[in-house]
Enzyme design. Sequence first.
Site, mmCIF file in Angstrom:
data_model
loop_
_atom_site.group_PDB
_atom_site.id
_atom_site.type_symbol
_atom_site.label_atom_id
_atom_site.label_comp_id
_atom_site.label_asym_id
_atom_site.label_seq_id
_atom_site.Cartn_x
_atom_site.Cartn_y
_atom_site.Cartn_z
ATOM 1 N N SER A 111 1.305 3.564 13.032
ATOM 2 C CA SER A 111 0.324 3.308 14.084
ATOM 3 C C SER A 111 0.044 1.833 14.331
ATOM 4 O O SER A 111 -0.723 1.504 15.233
ATOM 5 C CB SER A 111 -0.998 4.009 13.745
ATOM 6 O OG SER A 111 -1.523 3.532 12.511
ATOM 7 N N TYR A 124 1.601 -15.708 -1.057
ATOM 8 C CA TYR A 124 2.297 -14.504 -0.619
ATOM 9 C C TYR A 124 3.466 -14.162 -1.542
ATOM 10 O O TYR A 124 3.314 -13.378 -2.472
ATOM 11 C CB TYR A 124 2.763 -14.637 0.847
ATOM 12 C CG TYR A 124 3.097 -13.289 1.430
ATOM 13 C CD1 TYR A 124 2.107 -12.509 2.016
ATOM 14 C CD2 TYR A 124 4.379 -12.761 1.351
ATOM 15 C CE1 TYR A 124 2.386 -11.237 2.508
ATOM 16 C CE2 TYR A 124 4.667 -11.503 1.848
ATOM 17 C CZ TYR A 124 3.674 -10.746 2.428
ATOM 18 O OH TYR A 124 3.963 -9.492 2.893
#
Length: 410
Positions: A60, A249
């Site tokens: 989504s 990250y």
Amino acid sequence: MSERVLIPRNRGFLFLDSHPAGCERLVADMWRDCPEPADPAAPAELPDGEGPVALIIGSSAGYGLAAAVAGLKRAGIRGVLVSFEKAPTGRRTGTAGWYRTAATAELARAAGRDLVFLNGDAFSDAMKDQVADLIEQRFGGRLGHLVYSVAAPRRTDPDTGTTYASVLKPIGRTDRTRTLVFDDQGRPEVREVETAPAEGDDIEQTVAVMGGADWERWIDHLAGRGLLGEGFTTAALSYIGSPLTAAIYRQGTIGAAKAHLEATARTLDERLGKAVGGRAVTSVNGAAVTQSSTAVPGIALYTGLLRGVLGAGMVPPVHQLAALWDQLTGAAPLVLDDEGRVRLDGWELADGVQAAVGERWAAATTDTVAELADLDWFHAEVQRLYGFAVPGVDYTAPVATDVPWPSPAS
């Protein structure tokens, strides 16, 4: 249906409401911008009940949404899409992913493809059972492809009931970096942020949520039901990114989870090759503005600067996922790096691009950032995550917010 005029109200990069018409238009624009397959008529000419059977987990938003749209247009997929979204209430709109899913379902209907959209916890065994039942009863009992694109803050292990929480932290030392924020009037500011290092079981918790454990559990579950077709392929979507953001990250807790995901891919690849002549890979995608990426310190500034360097040369997610579907379906050769990864980020990590971004990163301050980064684009991209700032939408008009979840009926 309730109708009202919606205006963007936000706290930083998080918006309180989403705009249904903007989300619908955004999905339609993704469809328009997705490259046509080599034979544009091929997906459209697939008869009912034929075409690749696919499962997309996390469909989504972000790259998972791009996988859904590109899979429809590029490969003519049918099958099951899973996401976890909140329905509209009297007080709040639904989440943007709720409305994007409704729009994707309309695309599938118009294209004549049978897609079932499920809303719930992808980490649960109940969802895995529901998906397996659908594949067995509705889609001929053979799954061709699985795309895994889950970004979540928490995961509950179905076996133990233990709930794990992911964190965004560096490993071994405190990280100081600069990030980009906007005030209530949309004025940009470059701030320095400090993030304390991981401690205790932070790494293990993050790996348990964002690593490969659930991906492997999905494969085990489907294989145990005998639902993996011959030549089955699966890809988990990942990111490496720039050395400028590596400390928080790739070298941080999320990076440890990505390393676990890649190790899982190698294990699954060996198993699937022996069992069904299949393949498992990670797909390393390029930078994009997503609801997940805006939460990572430094990524907002980096992405704005990257756009400042590349302009329209940035490759949108739906283009990248079109290339991935070609490789998964055999329309193009499966090209892997030495670690067994599909690389769709070469445009971002090219030496010249990174050198130019690095120069701008060093020079970026509140006073200079407007000259170095494409802030108008970035600010609009953040709003578009929630259906605002989408060209062609009349935001002065009332819009129906009580949009139903797509029906699973044939």
